[in-house]
Each structure stands twice: as structure tokens, then as C-alpha cells.
Write a protein that holds these residues in place. Sequence first.
Motif, PDB file in Angstrom:
ATOM      1  N   UNK A   1       0.855  -1.200   0.000  1.00 15.57           N
ATOM      2  CA  UNK A   1       0.000   0.000   0.000  1.00 15.57           C
ATOM      3  C   UNK A   1       0.882   1.239   0.000  1.00 15.57           C
ATOM      4  N   UNK A   2       0.641   2.179  -0.921  1.00 15.07           N
ATOM      5  CA  UNK A   2       1.462   3.385  -1.013  1.00 15.07           C
ATOM      6  C   UNK A   2       1.043   4.392   0.041  1.00 15.07           C
ATOM      7  N   UNK A   3       2.033   5.150   0.523  1.00 15.64           N
ATOM      8  CA  UNK A   3       1.743   6.189   1.501  1.00 15.64           C
ATOM      9  C   UNK A   3       0.975   7.327   0.848  1.00 15.64           C
ATOM     10  N   UNK A   4       0.014   7.948   1.553  1.00 15.65           N
ATOM     11  CA  UNK A   4      -0.747   9.054   0.963  1.00 15.65           C
ATOM     12  C   UNK A   4       0.139  10.291   0.802  1.00 15.65           C
ATOM     13  N   UNK A   5      -0.216  11.122  -0.169  1.00 15.99           N
ATOM     14  CA  UNK A   5       0.465  12.404  -0.342  1.00 15.99           C
ATOM     15  C   UNK A   5       0.174  13.285   0.867  1.00 15.99           C
ATOM     16  N   UNK A   6       1.126  14.153   1.173  1.00 17.50           N
ATOM     17  CA  UNK A   6       0.973  14.988   2.368  1.00 17.50           C
ATOM     18  C   UNK A   6       1.072  16.458   2.003  1.00 17.50           C
ATOM     19  N   UNK A   7       0.390  17.286   2.771  1.00 21.78           N
ATOM     20  CA  UNK A   7       0.410  18.731   2.549  1.00 21.78           C
ATOM     21  C   UNK A   7       0.461  19.450   3.882  1.00 21.78           C
ATOM     22  N   UNK A   8       1.080  20.634   3.866  1.00 20.85           N
ATOM     23  CA  UNK A   8       1.134  21.498   5.046  1.00 20.85           C
ATOM     24  C   UNK A   8       0.404  22.795   4.725  1.00 20.85           C
ATOM     25  N   UNK A   9      -0.558  23.168   5.558  1.00 22.24           N
ATOM     26  CA  UNK A   9      -1.315  24.407   5.403  1.00 22.24           C
ATOM     27  C   UNK A   9      -0.897  25.364   6.514  1.00 22.24           C
ATOM     28  N   UNK A  10      -0.398  26.541   6.137  1.00 25.12           N
ATOM     29  CA  UNK A  10       0.041  27.543   7.116  1.00 25.12           C
ATOM     30  C   UNK A  10      -0.855  28.767   6.963  1.00 25.12           C
ATOM     31  N   UNK A  11      -1.738  28.977   7.946  1.00 24.22           N
ATOM     32  CA  UNK A  11      -2.654  30.120   7.892  1.00 24.22           C
ATOM     33  C   UNK A  11      -3.204  30.351   9.293  1.00 24.22           C
ATOM     34  N   UNK A  12      -3.291  31.623   9.673  1.00 23.28           N
ATOM     35  CA  UNK A  12      -3.790  31.915  11.020  1.00 23.28           C
ATOM     36  C   UNK A  12      -5.316  31.982  11.072  1.00 23.28           C
ATOM     37  N   UNK A  50       4.594  16.848   0.372  1.00 17.71           N
ATOM     38  CA  UNK A  50       4.500  16.902  -1.085  1.00 17.71           C
ATOM     39  C   UNK A  50       4.018  18.256  -1.574  1.00 17.71           C
ATOM     40  N   UNK A  51       3.522  19.079  -0.652  1.00 18.39           N
ATOM     41  CA  UNK A  51       2.941  20.365  -1.031  1.00 18.39           C
ATOM     42  C   UNK A  51       2.790  21.232   0.207  1.00 18.39           C
ATOM     43  N   UNK A  52       2.952  22.550   0.026  1.00 15.19           N
ATOM     44  CA  UNK A  52       2.735  23.489   1.142  1.00 15.19           C
ATOM     45  C   UNK A  52       1.978  24.709   0.638  1.00 15.19           C
ATOM     46  N   UNK A  53       0.973  25.141   1.396  1.00 15.63           N
ATOM     47  CA  UNK A  53       0.286  26.410   1.182  1.00 15.63           C
ATOM     48  C   UNK A  53       0.587  27.303   2.379  1.00 15.63           C
ATOM     49  N   UNK A  54       0.952  28.549   2.115  1.00 12.10           N
ATOM     50  CA  UNK A  54       1.191  29.463   3.237  1.00 12.10           C
ATOM     51  C   UNK A  54       0.528  30.808   2.981  1.00 12.10           C
ATOM     52  N   UNK A  55      -0.080  31.345   4.034  1.00 11.72           N
ATOM     53  CA  UNK A  55      -0.662  32.678   3.954  1.00 11.72           C
ATOM     54  C   UNK A  55       0.465  33.706   3.892  1.00 11.72           C
ATOM     55  N   UNK A  56       0.149  34.890   3.391  1.00 18.54           N
ATOM     56  CA  UNK A  56       1.159  35.937   3.280  1.00 18.54           C
ATOM     57  C   UNK A  56       1.449  36.561   4.644  1.00 18.54           C
ATOM     58  N   UNK A  77       9.864  20.301  -2.248  1.00 16.11           N
ATOM     59  CA  UNK A  77       8.486  20.556  -1.827  1.00 16.11           C
ATOM     60  C   UNK A  77       7.950  21.816  -2.502  1.00 16.11           C
ATOM     61  N   UNK A  78       6.995  21.697  -3.426  1.00 18.96           N
ATOM     62  CA  UNK A  78       6.400  22.891  -4.037  1.00 18.96           C
ATOM     63  C   UNK A  78       5.613  23.679  -2.989  1.00 18.96           C
ATOM     64  N   UNK A  79       5.711  25.004  -3.048  1.00 20.10           N
ATOM     65  CA  UNK A  79       5.003  25.847  -2.096  1.00 20.10           C
ATOM     66  C   UNK A  79       4.235  26.915  -2.853  1.00 20.10           C
ATOM     67  N   UNK A  80       3.007  27.180  -2.421  1.00 21.28           N
ATOM     68  CA  UNK A  80       2.160  28.194  -3.045  1.00 21.28           C
ATOM     69  C   UNK A  80       1.756  29.222  -1.996  1.00 21.28           C
ATOM     70  N   UNK A  81       1.630  30.472  -2.419  1.00 19.82           N
ATOM     71  CA  UNK A  81       1.262  31.560  -1.529  1.00 19.82           C
ATOM     72  C   UNK A  81      -0.251  31.809  -1.580  1.00 19.82           C
TER      73      UNK A  81
END
Length: 465
Positions: A1-12, A50-56, A77-81
Motif C-alpha cells: 500500500x502506497x503512503x498518501x500524499x501529504x500537505x502542510x497548510x500555514x494560515x492563522x 509533497x505540497x505546502x500552502x502558506x498565507x502571506x 516541496x512545491x510551495x504556493x502563496x
Amino acid sequence: MTNPRTALIVDDERDIRELLVLTLGRMGLRVDTAADVGEARAQLAANRYDLCFTDMRLPDGSGQSIIELIAEKYPETPVAMITAHGNVDAAVDALKAGAFDFVSKPVDLSVLRRLVQNALRLGEERRAQATEDHSSAGRLLGESPVMQALRATITKVARSQAPVYISGESGVGKELVARLIHEQGPRASGPFVPVNCGAIPTELMESEFFGHRKGSFTGASGDKEGLFQTANGGTLFLDEVAELPLHMQVKLLRVIQEKSVRPIGANAEAPVDVRILSATHKNLAQLVEDGRFRHDLFYRINVIELVVPPLRERRADIPALAQAVLERLAAELGEPAPAIDPDAMARLVEYPFPGNVRELENILERALALSDGTGISVDDLRLPNLREPNESAHDPLAAVVGRPAFVTGQQPAVPADLPDYIERMERDVIVKALEECRYNKTRAAAKLGITFRALRYKLKKLGID
């Protein structure tokens, strides 16, 4: 079984975190969250994402610092603003710092899902690059410091979706750089569509770029997709973008801003998802000052500028480049590549190459045709500063092809494309010689003052049967 993709969400904002967790969870991702910079740093140190979203804006700092941290320590790790609506400056700063894209509040879920898919694809490609060289990276040859820096910059800008403006002299390889950016980015599986903006007649530009509907004008016998639709999901490379007339600059700016096109004769606009890369050998900033290029379009396509150095600024790369070009040309002929004499190589390294890599290729192509097969000599190169003033008198082909118009008292016309112009003249001379010799190639070669081997090479190169 493959491990699931992971993401980090940074937002207050709790609502934003919950919305992203729910959306990404439905896409099969395991999601961690952080409410500030300190918590995000701890999560990044403890886990691989595998992915990161961060607030400004965050309580204890800026999302920009998270983007810079990821670019430096976690480049796979791709990161989006996440930005406030309309905050273009922050989005541009994020892209320059290494973010691959941005999403505005309020978050559009369809845009978010597409962005996540692009990010996951980008992450896979980066991990593949970590274990093996990219398939086309070897085409950008050279180990000089400027070329190492150029390749590193290409790798960095490829991860983003920001428009890139590639500047440099004619012949330095701007299209190759554009292809590498495309191939190393998340759009690699999509189309790469290059277009020479100076080669499209002004009256056909709108149809070529945006397409048209059947019957929209005389001659429109059917629906036609434009270049933007053809490049949908991939990259559109606008070469010689400085040649665009002002009315097309206005239309191009609107398409880039709205991400949609309206074909000629259509009643509605159609969305397009295209990354824009552009290039020119002209000084675009000077054209803006002169009023010949719109400043708003210039700043829109010039989010990231990438300068390709001329060959004379990386002379140490010339031996490796020359050998690679010879091997490619010889392989096309099905022959082994001849060696370059030390004196000939020294001349190549000294030569300033005003036409850059393209000129090097042309010089070696000619030298290969003129050589006796044992090696490339100084005489085979026929560099401009090596030719005797009356040498053309002993070279009938050069005498006919290279005769200046003023010799016959005619005013020389300036060709729009010099290489094509010379190739057409060379073709005409060879065909004429073949006709006069009743297609006896040995006699035709003698008449032209070149070897049979050289004639055979030119016939193949010019596609003369």
C-alpha cells in the motif's frame, strides 16, 4: 500500500485551514496545519511534505520567509502563496522567492484543485531529477561559472508558474532555455508551443494567436484554434516578442490578465491555462522608454528575467560545444566525427562569435563539408579574419553566393532572415550547376570548386534530390 500524499497548510485563519483540509482531504491527501511561522518551521523539520500552502501575513512573521526556507532547505516541496485578492505585488515577490504559484482569497475551489494537481506533478519531477540528470539538460552544454549559474536558475524558475523573460543576443539559445524551463516544470507533459512573433503577418496575428470561427471573415472556411488554445495546459513561448505591434500588445496583455481568449467571430470567451515565456534579442526596456512597447505588458511578462550569456563570455565552453556539434552533424551523415586540430580549436576559442552558438554550428557545418575527412583544420573553418581578400576568386561557390550587390551596381536589399536568404541562394547555385552538368555530381562539384563529399553533404542538408 502506497503512503498518501501529504500537505502542510500555514494560515492563522481557522476557516481557511478547515476549508483547505477538507478540499485536499477529498483529493486523498493527508494534511497538517500550522497557525504561524514558528509552528510551520517545526512541522517542516519533522515531516516531509509533497505540497505546502502558506498565507502571506502571519502573527509572528511573513509567509515569504516560509517560501524562502523551503526553497533553501526543502527544494523538492512545491510551495504556493495564499494572498489577499488583488495583491499582485505580494504574489510577484512570492514567485521570485521560489513559490510555484499563488491562490487568492476568497479561494476558488476549482482553481485550488488544479493548482494542487500541478504541484503534485511538479514534486514527482523534482524527486526524479534528484536521482538522475534531466534528459535535456545536457543540451545546455558548458561548465563555465555563468553556465552553471544559468542551469541552476532554470531549475529554480521552472518550478513556478511565473512568466519568464529570456534576454540575450541572437544565437545564444534562448529557445533551448525556454524548452528546459518547460521540461523541468509541472507542465512538462503539456504542449510546448514556440512562435516567432516577427514571422506572422500583422493582418493574421489575431487569428493565429486567438483562433477564429467559420465565416468570421473572408477565407475562414472552418473553425481554427489559436496558439493559446494549442498551448492550453502547457507553455507558449513568444520568441522575438518585441516585434509585436502595439494593437496586439494590448490584446495579449488582456489575455494574460484574464486567462481567457475570444476567437474572432465567437460570442464568448474561452478559458486558457498557459504559462507565458518570452524572449527577444532587443533591449525591451529601451523600447518601453521609446514608447514602442507597452510598459504594462513589459512588467507582466518580465516577472522573472533570465539573461543568457553570449559565447564570447564563456570561451572555456567552446571546445566541448564544438566537439558536441561535430558529433551531432557527423551522426546525421552516418560518419565518424573528425577531430579538430589544436590550431583550429585555438582559433575558435579566440574568435568573438558575433552570431554566438548558432554561428559556431554554421562554421562547423561548413568545415565538416570542406574537410578531407581526416580532421578539421584552420583552413576548413574559413573564419572571416582568416580569409584572404582574393580568396573568393578561387572558390566559385563563395564567389557566386557571397558576391555583394554593389559589384553589379545594384543597391543591396536587406534580407529579413539572413540564414534563409543565404541558404536559398546556395540552393539556386547548386541546382544550376547540376542542371548544366546534366546532374553529374562529380562534374558539378568540380564546377563549383568543392569536393564531391562537400557537394553530397550540401545536397542532403538542402534537401535537393
